[in-house]
Enzyme design. Structure first.
Site, PDB file in Angstrom:
ATOM      1  N   HIS A 299      -7.632   3.529  -0.078  1.00  0.00           N
ATOM      2  CA  HIS A 299      -6.808   4.058  -1.171  1.00  0.00           C
ATOM      3  C   HIS A 299      -7.661   4.820  -2.181  1.00  0.00           C
ATOM      4  CE1 HIS A 299      -2.823   2.516  -0.322  1.00  0.00           C
ATOM      5  NE2 HIS A 299      -3.260   1.274  -0.165  1.00  0.00           N
TER       6      HIS A 299
ATOM      7  N   HIS B 101      -8.709  -1.398   4.085  1.00  0.00           N
ATOM      8  CA  HIS B 101      -7.406  -0.828   3.696  1.00  0.00           C
ATOM      9  C   HIS B 101      -7.418  -0.437   2.213  1.00  0.00           C
ATOM     10  CE1 HIS B 101      -2.795  -0.926   3.712  1.00  0.00           C
ATOM     11  NE2 HIS B 101      -3.109  -0.839   2.445  1.00  0.00           N
ATOM     12  N   GLU B 102      -7.876  -1.368   1.357  1.00  0.00           N
ATOM     13  CA  GLU B 102      -7.843  -1.101  -0.089  1.00  0.00           C
ATOM     14  C   GLU B 102      -8.823   0.006  -0.472  1.00  0.00           C
ATOM     15  OE1 GLU B 102      -5.434  -2.130  -1.708  1.00  0.00           O
ATOM     16  OE2 GLU B 102      -4.802  -3.576  -0.198  1.00  0.00           O
TER      17      GLU B 102
ATOM     18  N   CYS C 160       1.720  -2.125   3.309  1.00  0.00           N
ATOM     19  CA  CYS C 160       1.139  -1.613   2.068  1.00  0.00           C
ATOM     20  C   CYS C 160       2.227  -1.574   1.005  1.00  0.00           C
ATOM     21  CB  CYS C 160       0.585  -0.202   2.330  1.00  0.00           C
ATOM     22  SG  CYS C 160      -0.131   0.585   0.880  1.00  0.00           S
TER      23      CYS C 160
HETATM   24 NI    NI Z   1      -2.166  -0.288   0.634  1.00  0.00          NI
END
Ligand code: NI
Length: 181
Positions: free
Chosen positions: A151, A147-148, A105
């Site tokens: 966030h 994953h994104e 990341c």
């Molecule tokens: Ni990330």
């Protein structure tokens, strides 16, 4: 065009839910997306979410480069903007519905760890034209989008790890293997 400053893990903006975007067609949002792509390619990385560039709004940019098209999704995917993305696992959690792979990341530079993710997800989002995008994703494509989107909910990948023993600095791990399942 501008390179944006990337927040690193520990910054409070990475720990809080991002705000819903009322108008995906706002020209300022299109400019933000351009700047996010420039920042992502410069880093370099394959994905970036609003909070990572100190904008607590529900926007994600990503792409899949040709050399990262891991099976079972071998194809590269063009640079894409997702506004207000919503994910839904397409399999009930059971043996075989998740996989473990090493993730990194831009908010934890130089580090990586093994993270379990759903193999298949349904994605609903908007684009910069205000149109609705609906897709089924699997493989690396499903992983990067999970994953994104994490966030946007204040979640950084170490918070998803089953076992922190695989977490650390890549420079200290001479035999970095493409692990697992
Ligand atoms: Ni990330």
């Amino acid at each position: 065009m501008a390179l944006l400053k990337i927040a690193r893990m520990g910054h409070p903006i990475l720990m809080k839910p991002a705000e819903y975007i009322e108008d995906p067609t706002d020209p300022a949002l299109a400019q933000l997306a351009v700047d996010m792509f420039e920042t992502m390619f410069d880093a370099p990385g394959v994905g970036l979410a609003g909070p990572q560039v100190h904008v607590s709004r529900r926007i994600v940019v990503y792409y899949i480069p040709e050399d990262r098209g891991d099976d079972p999704e071998p194809d590269a995917f063009p640079p894409t903007v997702l506004i207000n993305p919503v994910l839904e696992p397409l399999d009930t959690v059971s043996q075989g519905s998740t996989s473990v792979m090493r993730e990194a990341c831009l908010s934890l530079p130089g580090m990586s760890g093994l993270v379990r993710r759903h193999k298949r997800i349904g994605l609903t989002a908007q684009n910069l034209q205000g149109q609705t995008i609906e897709r089924e994703l699997d493989g690396f494509h499903a992983r990067i989008v999970q994953h994104e989107c994490d966030h946007l909910d204040g979640i950084v990948y170490p918070m998803r790890m089953d076992d922190l023993s695989s977490f650390g600095y890549d420079s200290e791990r001479p035999e970095l293997s493409e692990d697992e399942e």
